[in-house]
Design an enzyme around this catalytic site. Structure first.
Site, PDB file in Angstrom:
ATOM      1  N   GLU A 142     -29.128  17.318  -4.741  1.00  0.00           N
ATOM      2  CA  GLU A 142     -29.235  16.039  -4.027  1.00  0.00           C
ATOM      3  C   GLU A 142     -30.669  15.530  -3.955  1.00  0.00           C
ATOM      4  O   GLU A 142     -30.914  14.328  -3.939  1.00  0.00           O
ATOM      5  CB  GLU A 142     -28.675  16.173  -2.605  1.00  0.00           C
TER       6      GLU A 142
ATOM      7  N   GLU B 293     -20.629  22.575  -2.303  1.00  0.00           N
ATOM      8  CA  GLU B 293     -20.295  22.591  -0.868  1.00  0.00           C
ATOM      9  C   GLU B 293     -18.796  22.785  -0.659  1.00  0.00           C
ATOM     10  O   GLU B 293     -18.369  23.510   0.240  1.00  0.00           O
ATOM     11  CB  GLU B 293     -20.779  21.282  -0.225  1.00  0.00           C
TER      12      GLU B 293
HETATM   13  N1  CO8 Z   1     -20.700  11.174  -9.425  1.00  0.00           N
HETATM   14  C1  CO8 Z   1     -20.187  10.216 -10.231  1.00  0.00           C
HETATM   15  N2  CO8 Z   1     -20.058  10.374 -11.560  1.00  0.00           N
HETATM   16  C2  CO8 Z   1     -20.461  11.546 -12.097  1.00  0.00           C
HETATM   17  C3  CO8 Z   1     -21.018  12.573 -11.325  1.00  0.00           C
HETATM   18  C4  CO8 Z   1     -21.122  12.355  -9.920  1.00  0.00           C
HETATM   19  N3  CO8 Z   1     -21.585  13.296  -9.081  1.00  0.00           N
HETATM   20  N4  CO8 Z   1     -21.351  13.600 -12.138  1.00  0.00           N
HETATM   21  C5  CO8 Z   1     -21.006  13.224 -13.376  1.00  0.00           C
HETATM   22  N5  CO8 Z   1     -20.484  11.976 -13.362  1.00  0.00           N
HETATM   23  C6  CO8 Z   1     -19.984  11.200 -14.494  1.00  0.00           C
HETATM   24  C7  CO8 Z   1     -21.128  10.650 -15.321  1.00  0.00           C
HETATM   25  O1  CO8 Z   1     -21.642   9.475 -14.753  1.00  0.00           O
HETATM   26  C8  CO8 Z   1     -20.448  10.418 -16.655  1.00  0.00           C
HETATM   27  O2  CO8 Z   1     -19.707   9.218 -16.568  1.00  0.00           O
HETATM   28  P1  CO8 Z   1     -19.834   8.096 -17.751  1.00  0.00           P
HETATM   29  O3  CO8 Z   1     -19.295   8.777 -18.960  1.00  0.00           O
HETATM   30  O4  CO8 Z   1     -18.983   6.984 -17.232  1.00  0.00           O
HETATM   31  O5  CO8 Z   1     -21.282   7.784 -17.867  1.00  0.00           O
HETATM   32  C9  CO8 Z   1     -19.456  11.559 -16.732  1.00  0.00           C
HETATM   33  O6  CO8 Z   1     -19.275  12.030 -15.391  1.00  0.00           O
HETATM   34  C10 CO8 Z   1     -19.953  12.728 -17.569  1.00  0.00           C
HETATM   35  O7  CO8 Z   1     -21.212  13.117 -17.065  1.00  0.00           O
HETATM   36  P2  CO8 Z   1     -22.504  13.301 -17.973  1.00  0.00           P
HETATM   37  O8  CO8 Z   1     -22.439  12.396 -19.158  1.00  0.00           O
HETATM   38  O9  CO8 Z   1     -23.704  13.199 -17.104  1.00  0.00           O
HETATM   39  O10 CO8 Z   1     -22.278  14.822 -18.460  1.00  0.00           O
HETATM   40  P3  CO8 Z   1     -23.387  15.863 -18.929  1.00  0.00           P
HETATM   41  O11 CO8 Z   1     -22.647  17.000 -19.524  1.00  0.00           O
HETATM   42  O12 CO8 Z   1     -24.433  15.192 -19.748  1.00  0.00           O
HETATM   43  O13 CO8 Z   1     -24.118  16.327 -17.569  1.00  0.00           O
HETATM   44  C11 CO8 Z   1     -24.179  17.063 -15.255  1.00  0.00           C
HETATM   45  C12 CO8 Z   1     -23.411  17.079 -16.610  1.00  0.00           C
HETATM   46  C13 CO8 Z   1     -25.492  17.854 -15.404  1.00  0.00           C
HETATM   47  C14 CO8 Z   1     -23.286  17.739 -14.228  1.00  0.00           C
HETATM   48  C15 CO8 Z   1     -24.498  15.610 -14.863  1.00  0.00           C
HETATM   49  O14 CO8 Z   1     -23.303  14.846 -14.930  1.00  0.00           O
HETATM   50  C16 CO8 Z   1     -25.054  15.459 -13.471  1.00  0.00           C
HETATM   51  O15 CO8 Z   1     -26.212  15.744 -13.250  1.00  0.00           O
HETATM   52  N6  CO8 Z   1     -24.223  14.975 -12.502  1.00  0.00           N
HETATM   53  C17 CO8 Z   1     -24.645  14.686 -11.166  1.00  0.00           C
HETATM   54  C18 CO8 Z   1     -24.840  15.967 -10.375  1.00  0.00           C
HETATM   55  C19 CO8 Z   1     -25.315  15.626  -8.982  1.00  0.00           C
HETATM   56  O16 CO8 Z   1     -26.362  15.083  -8.763  1.00  0.00           O
HETATM   57  N7  CO8 Z   1     -24.487  15.987  -7.970  1.00  0.00           N
HETATM   58  C20 CO8 Z   1     -24.802  15.735  -6.590  1.00  0.00           C
HETATM   59  C21 CO8 Z   1     -24.194  14.440  -6.161  1.00  0.00           C
HETATM   60  S1  CO8 Z   1     -24.672  13.975  -4.499  1.00  0.00           S
HETATM   61  C22 CO8 Z   1     -23.689  14.924  -3.529  1.00  0.00           C
HETATM   62  O17 CO8 Z   1     -22.867  15.683  -3.977  1.00  0.00           O
HETATM   63  C23 CO8 Z   1     -23.877  14.782  -2.063  1.00  0.00           C
HETATM   64  C24 CO8 Z   1     -22.750  15.468  -1.296  1.00  0.00           C
HETATM   65  C25 CO8 Z   1     -22.813  15.130   0.145  1.00  0.00           C
HETATM   66  C26 CO8 Z   1     -21.976  13.909   0.495  1.00  0.00           C
HETATM   67  C27 CO8 Z   1     -21.839  13.861   1.976  1.00  0.00           C
HETATM   68  C28 CO8 Z   1     -21.474  12.483   2.464  1.00  0.00           C
HETATM   69  C29 CO8 Z   1     -21.487  12.436   3.991  1.00  0.00           C
END
Ligand code: CO8
Length: 258
Positions: A132, A112
């Site tokens: 999401e 976004e």
């Molecule tokens: N938020 C917080 N922490 C995150 C996020 C996130 N979105 N993405 C990754 N991290 C963190 C992980 O928790 C991890 O931290 P830790 O080492 O402390 O456990 C670190 O980053 C590394 O991540 P991964 O170990 O998961 O790395 P991978 O290479 O295995 O995976 C991915 C990479 C596929 C990108 C995976 O991290 C993932 O799926 N992340 C989440 C993606 C997601 O769901 N994004 C959408 C979030 S919701 C959103 O964006 C809504 C927006 C609208 C808000 C509007 C408000 C009004």
């Protein structure tokens, strides 16, 4: 320029490079990151010496979304009273052109944010998605609206309903990104493109941004009329005189951005 915790800001000539820098969280967008991007771009936007911004992340992630850990315990009332993430609206009102240089993941709020920029240059390993739905929520930073306008209803609906990520090729084919560049060359190419934009008249570039954005918000007849009026007003600028004189005199223009 102020110093920041979650972003790096660098200027090179007339180009400002803003790098999201929370590597441990794959550049997840928390409240502080938003406030820093908003503050840095406000300062840069007011600087007439800056003609274009590049917003980028790391090789692994542009941004993996809004910060899920920060959001997870929030109540609807807290979200509403804080008007959570409405600060990003200020970023979209910057008048300086903004290029998103996306390597790696641009997911959820990351996708976004990239779409809030004026156009996206993608590294060939970039991945875009609105996952999401996997968290039991929906896009909340404009994704359902901007993605639909960018790629059309079918693909936007499929991406938001399934959470499927698309790669750079599919993103380019669908009109989400302007161009694909080999990942290692992405930032240099984005900066070169920004330098090219910044070398043009900033008055005209600001007008381009305004009229192209108006295409999203008006019907064709009103949009064409709006463009014509802004076109007319371009003739009030010194840069119009200089640009046209340079063409007639067969020389390069020397724009003063006024
Ligand atoms: N938020 C917080 N922490 C995150 C996020 C996130 N979105 N993405 C990754 N991290 C963190 C992980 O928790 C991890 O931290 P830790 O080492 O402390 O456990 C670190 O980053 C590394 O991540 P991964 O170990 O998961 O790395 P991978 O290479 O295995 O995976 C991915 C990479 C596929 C990108 C995976 O991290 C993932 O799926 N992340 C989440 C993606 C997601 O769901 N994004 C959408 C979030 S919701 C959103 O964006 C809504 C927006 C609208 C808000 C509007 C408000 C009004």
């Amino acid at each position: 320029m102020s110093s920041y915790e979650n972003i790096l800001v660098e200027t090179r000539g007339r180009v400002a490079i803003i790098t999201l820098n929370r590597p441990k969280a794959l550049n997840a967008l928390n409240d502080l990151t938003m406030r820093e991007v908003v503050a840095a771009t406000a300062e840069l936007d007011a600087n007439p010496e800056i003609g274009c911004f590049v917003l980028t992340g790391s090789e692994k992630a542009f941004a993996a979304g809004a910060d899920i850990k920060e959001m997870s315990e929030k109540s609807a009332t807290q979200m509403y009273t804080l008007d959570w993430f409405s600060g990003w609206d200020q970023f979209t009102s910057r008048r300086t052109p903004v290029i998103a240089a996306v390597n790696g993941y641009a997911l959820g709020g990351g996708c976004e944010l990239a779409m809030m920029c004026d156009f996206i240059l993608a590294g060939d390993k970039a991945k875009f998605g609105q996952p999401e739905i996997n968290l039991g929520i929906i896009p909340g930073m404009g994704g359902s609206q901007r993605l639909t306008r960018a790629v059309g209803k079918a693909k936007a609906m499929e991406m938001c309903l399934t959470g499927r990520m698309i790669d750079a090729e599919e993103a380019e084919r669908s009109g989400l990104v302007a161009r694909i560049v080999p990942a290692a060359e992405l930032l240099d190419e984005a900066i070169r493109t920004a330098e090219l934009i910044a070398s043009k008249s900033k008055v005209a570039a600001t007008m381009v941004k305004e009229v192209v954005n108006a295409a999203y918000e008006t019907n064709l007849q009103q949009g064409v009329l709006y463009e014509r009026r802004v076109f007319h007003s371009a003739f009030a600028s010194e840069d119009q005189k200089e640009g046209m004189a340079a063409f007639v005199e067969k020389r390069e223009p020397n724009f003063q951005h006024r």
